[in-house]
Design an enzyme around this catalytic site. Structure first.
Site, PDB file in Angstrom:
ATOM      1  CG  ASP A  20       9.205  -5.845   6.873  1.00 60.24           C
ATOM      2  OD1 ASP A  20       9.031  -7.081   6.867  1.00 60.24           O
ATOM      3  OD2 ASP A  20       8.284  -5.031   6.676  1.00 60.24           O
TER       4      ASP A  20
ATOM      5  CG  ASP B 121       3.132  -9.713   8.271  1.00 59.47           C
ATOM      6  OD1 ASP B 121       2.025 -10.049   7.837  1.00 59.47           O
ATOM      7  OD2 ASP B 121       4.110  -9.467   7.548  1.00 59.47           O
TER       8      ASP B 121
ATOM      9  CB  CYS C  22       0.708  -6.418   7.780  1.00 60.16           C
ATOM     10  SG  CYS C  22       1.493  -7.198   6.363  1.00 60.16           S
TER      11      CYS C  22
ATOM     12  CG  ASP D 284       2.997  -8.839   0.873  1.00 58.83           C
ATOM     13  OD1 ASP D 284       2.896  -7.906   1.694  1.00 58.83           O
ATOM     14  OD2 ASP D 284       3.365  -9.982   1.193  1.00 58.83           O
TER      15      ASP D 284
END
Ligand code: GLA
Length: 745
Positions: free
Chosen positions: A371, A483, A531, A553
């Site tokens: 991540d 993201d 995301c 989340d």
């Protein structure tokens, strides 16, 4: 990417000749007929009929949208309604398919424009049509203003879901400025018993389902945030009659395929007619068309069922799997994933990630994802965004040794990126402070210490594409978690003329789609997750270019039951990722068993996000057995037919879902008890969607069933008699699989 496959959005845009999405071959559409005698168009698809006609004024008027009619049933003629009073001029309330703002119109227009000469009147009259394998194209126009609007209809033969979009063209010699542009309007007949269902939420609390009665007046579902947002999701369902539930009732539903600011305007007029208009958000919107230029709208999809909201969701799921997802009609199943974000946050480094990878592989994990924190000077959320180069302090040898290790462990490798953002503390911002959205000499507000790059600029678009292309070319990567962690503020574009700046709302998103499309073409093995700090960018536009989404989340397994349930109203579990994380959960400090966490996450694409290096041998064994069990049911869970049996909305104590394999060979039941209810037994579960005369054998993955439950029984038995589960205490859960026994009957 396989060039013979195409999403419905791509088909529509390909026919419109836009640069927004790939010009791939058209998706087959259901037959669409034109009746020249009555000047009516009729679509019969799935279980629906949709019809509209050209009225005496040359205006397109919706005639019917509902259950499938017999082939020789008349759908009526389009006629302008009579004037009711001086205040309702003839035609003012006509349920137009696509209305320009002009003449006496009082319904919400789809298109509102002004011209350099001061004219703001636009009346769109029918000109011609074309029907071919790709669908129906109807051209409307205002001859005096020299404007044409091409309406596009594609109908999915299986689900009856229709995709509609429009192309606006300026053929005048003067500039035309678009103030409001919808993709389509859907009209429902006058009635007083409609209710609206919609989705709302916020970060870590997305996908709340809300209902409200429709009464004369308007409701706007929208985002003014620059992206899809989670305050509302661009989905609606309108149900008719007071008796509706999951499996009964008339439901009209739809979703907009756009990942920028959007608006769905639902208006019930004083005559009780309902009109649902969706497209670009008109707020702060302006788009200039020079002579000869055109603009394509997003696609607004909608369907109908008379089998209740549960069936509406199943139609959406099937449509998304077969017609929207880039790998449809048979997208790959989601691999079991590991991601250390909640365990390590920004403190990623090679040795620890290697240890995590080894442990993950030993649990049966199939994809390992690093991540945030692997790039630039990224030790917190204060720096580094924009600098897509490997952080050599954390990974002195680059990513290759870790990637090789992950591949050696027979897992695919994925990486987190947030390509549309920049921290002021980054090399990119130091070099290009003019690349962010901003108004000249005004403040630049930060969100999570970052700003939004102006992707509408070609140089920014090229930078983002090249950075990601290089990353994917130099590293053997199979997956990007893409993201997007803030919304827009100060959306100026000082490098272009003031009157051109609001194009940013359209061009930004077109360029985002273009980057994703080109990356997919150049790196066909790479999958992408959408995301946005959770579920802030989930819509049918981005889903046409991504393989999965991160719904929230919030990974608390009890909160997740509601979040996942809400998600399922509009979107398929085939793309819904769900991780097992640590207990107590970081969101609310709630403790829950590993069993409860696994079963909650197994309702979607299973992932693990806990610090697995701290797990005990007993926890490892539990995890291993759930991962193995999941692999045996995931095709059913991800791509089967979902039945919501007990709703967890409004903090209800119970939650149960059932997924039935498309071929009916398996059903998977998940049941959860958030809070024991006095001494009450858990409600008897009546399964749905089984073949009544086939026989099914049950086996529990976890939990107990009531003594005396037969090992094998007919579908009729499981659906009518039902099954009693032994759930008693807080955070109890069960998963029971029903396999059709050999030969079925
Ligand atoms: C967002 C995502 C999280 C995680 C962090 C990393 O909040 O939703 O899953 O990737 O960013 O900064």
């Amino acid at each position: 990417m396989n060039q013979t496959k195409t999403s419905m959005a791509a088909a529509i845009l390909a026919l419109l000749g836009t640069s927004g999405l790939a010009a791939k071959p058209a998706t087959p559409t259901a037959p669409i007929h034109y009746d020249a005698d009555h000047k009516t168009f009729r679509i019969d698809a799935g279980k629906i009929t949709y019809a509209f006609g050209v009225n005496d004024d040359g205006i397109l008027q919706t005639l019917y949208w509902g259950s499938r009619l017999a082939p020789d049933d008349a759908v009526g003629n389009a006629t302008p309604p009579k004037s009711r009073s001086a205040f309702d001029a003839i035609g003012a309330n006509t349920p137009q398919e696509y209305a320009g703002w002009g003449g006496p119109i009082t319904v919400m227009p789809d298109l509102k424009a002004h011209f350099a000469d001061g004219n703001r009147d636009l009346i769109l009259r029918y000109q011609n049509y074309k029907i071919d394998d790709g669908g129906l194209q109807v051209t409307l126009g205002d001859k005096a203003a020299k404007v044409t609007v091409i309406l596009r209809y594609v109908a999915d033969p299986a689900t009856g879901i229709i995709g509609r979009s429009a192309r606006i063209e300026n053929h005048a010699t003067q500039v035309m400025t678009l103030d409001r542009v919808a993709a389509a309007s859907w009209n429902l007949p006058a009635a007083t018993d409609y209710s609206l269902r919609y989705l709302t939420g916020t970060w870590a609390a997305e996908w709340h389902v809300r209902t409200r009665p429709l009464t004369p007046g308007a409701t706007d579902l929208e985002s003014r945030r620059g992206s899809t947002g989670d305050e509302n999701n661009p989905w609606f369902a309108i149900e008719r009659g007071g008796h509706w539930n999951e499996s009964q009732g008339h439901v009209w539903f739809g979703a907009l395929g756009w990942s920028g600011s959007w608006n769905i305007h639902i208006d019930q007029d004083v005559l009780n007619q309902v009109r649902i208009t969706g497209g670009f958000n008109p707020f702060d919107f302006s788009y200039r068309l020079q002579p000869g230029e055109g603009l394509d709208t997003p696609v607004f999809y909608a369907g109908y069922t008379d089998d209740g909201i549960g069936e509406a969701s199943r139609l959406m799921h099937r449509f998304e799997i077969t017609r929207i997802l880039p790998e449809g009609p048979k997208p790959k199943l989601r691999p079991v994933l590991y991601n250390s974000w909640e365990a390590t946050e920004f403190k990623v480094n090679e040795p620890e990630q290697e240890r995590l990878a080894e442990k993950a592989a030993s649990l049966g994990v199939e994809r390992f994802v690093i991540d945030d924190g692997w790039f630039g000077a990224r030790n917190s959320d204060k720096a580094g965004l924009g600098d897509w180069v490997v952080n050599r302090e954390k990974f002195p040898n680059g990513l290759k040794p870790l990637i090789d290790k992950v591949h050696g462990l027979k897992m695919s490798f994925g990486l987190w990126v947030e390509p549309e953002m920049v921290n002021p503390d980054s090399d990119l911002y130091r070099q290009h402070p003019d690349w962010v959205l901003n108004f000249q000499d005004r403040q630049r507000s930060l969100g999570r210490n970052q700003m939004v790059l102006n992707l509408a600029r070609q140089d920014v678009r090229d930078y983002v594409f090249n950075a990601l292309d290089k990353l994917l070319t130099e590293n053997d990567i199979q997956f990007l978690k893409w993201d997007y962690n803030r919304n827009w503020s100060e959306p100026g574009w000082p490098q272009v003329a003031p009157e051109e700046q609001q194009k940013v709302y359209v061009t930004y998103v077109q360029n985002l789609y273009d980057i994703m499309r080109r990356l997919r073409e150049r790196h066909p093995g790479v999958e992408i997750e959408s995301c946005s700090g959770g579920g802030g960018r989930v819509d049918l536009g981005i889903m046409g270019l991504t393989d999965e989404v991160w719904p929230s989340d919030n990974t608390d397994p009890s909160d997740r039951l509601s979040i996942q349930d809400g998600f399922s109203y509009a979107y398929t579990p085939a793309v819904m990722m769900a991780w097992v994380t640590g207990s107590p959960n970081w969101v609310n400090k709630r403790n829950s068993s590993l069993d409860f966490r696994f079963l909650s996450s197994m309702q979607g694409g299973l992932g693990i996000g806990a610090n697995i290096l701290e797990w005990t041998p007993a926890e490892d064994a539990t995890a291993r057995s759930y991962v193995e069990a999941y692999k045996g049911i995931r095709a059913t869970v991800q791509q089967g037919l979902l039945y919501r049996l007990l709703s967890p909305q409004e903090r209800a104590p119970y939650s149960a879902t059932e997924s039935v394999a498309a071929d009916g060979s398996q059903a998977v039941l998940f049941a959860f008890l958030r809070q024991g209810q006095e001494a009450q037994a858990y409600p008897t579960i009546h399964l749905q969607g089984l073949d009544a005369s086939s026989r099914y054998r049950y086996r529990a993955i976890h939990g107990t069933v009531a003594p005396g439950t037969p090992a094998v029984a007919s579908g009729a038995y499981w659906m009518s008699h039902g099954i009693d589960l032994g759930l008693h205490s807080d955070f109890d859960a069960a998963a029971v699989v029903f396999d059709r026994v050999n030969g079925g009957r």
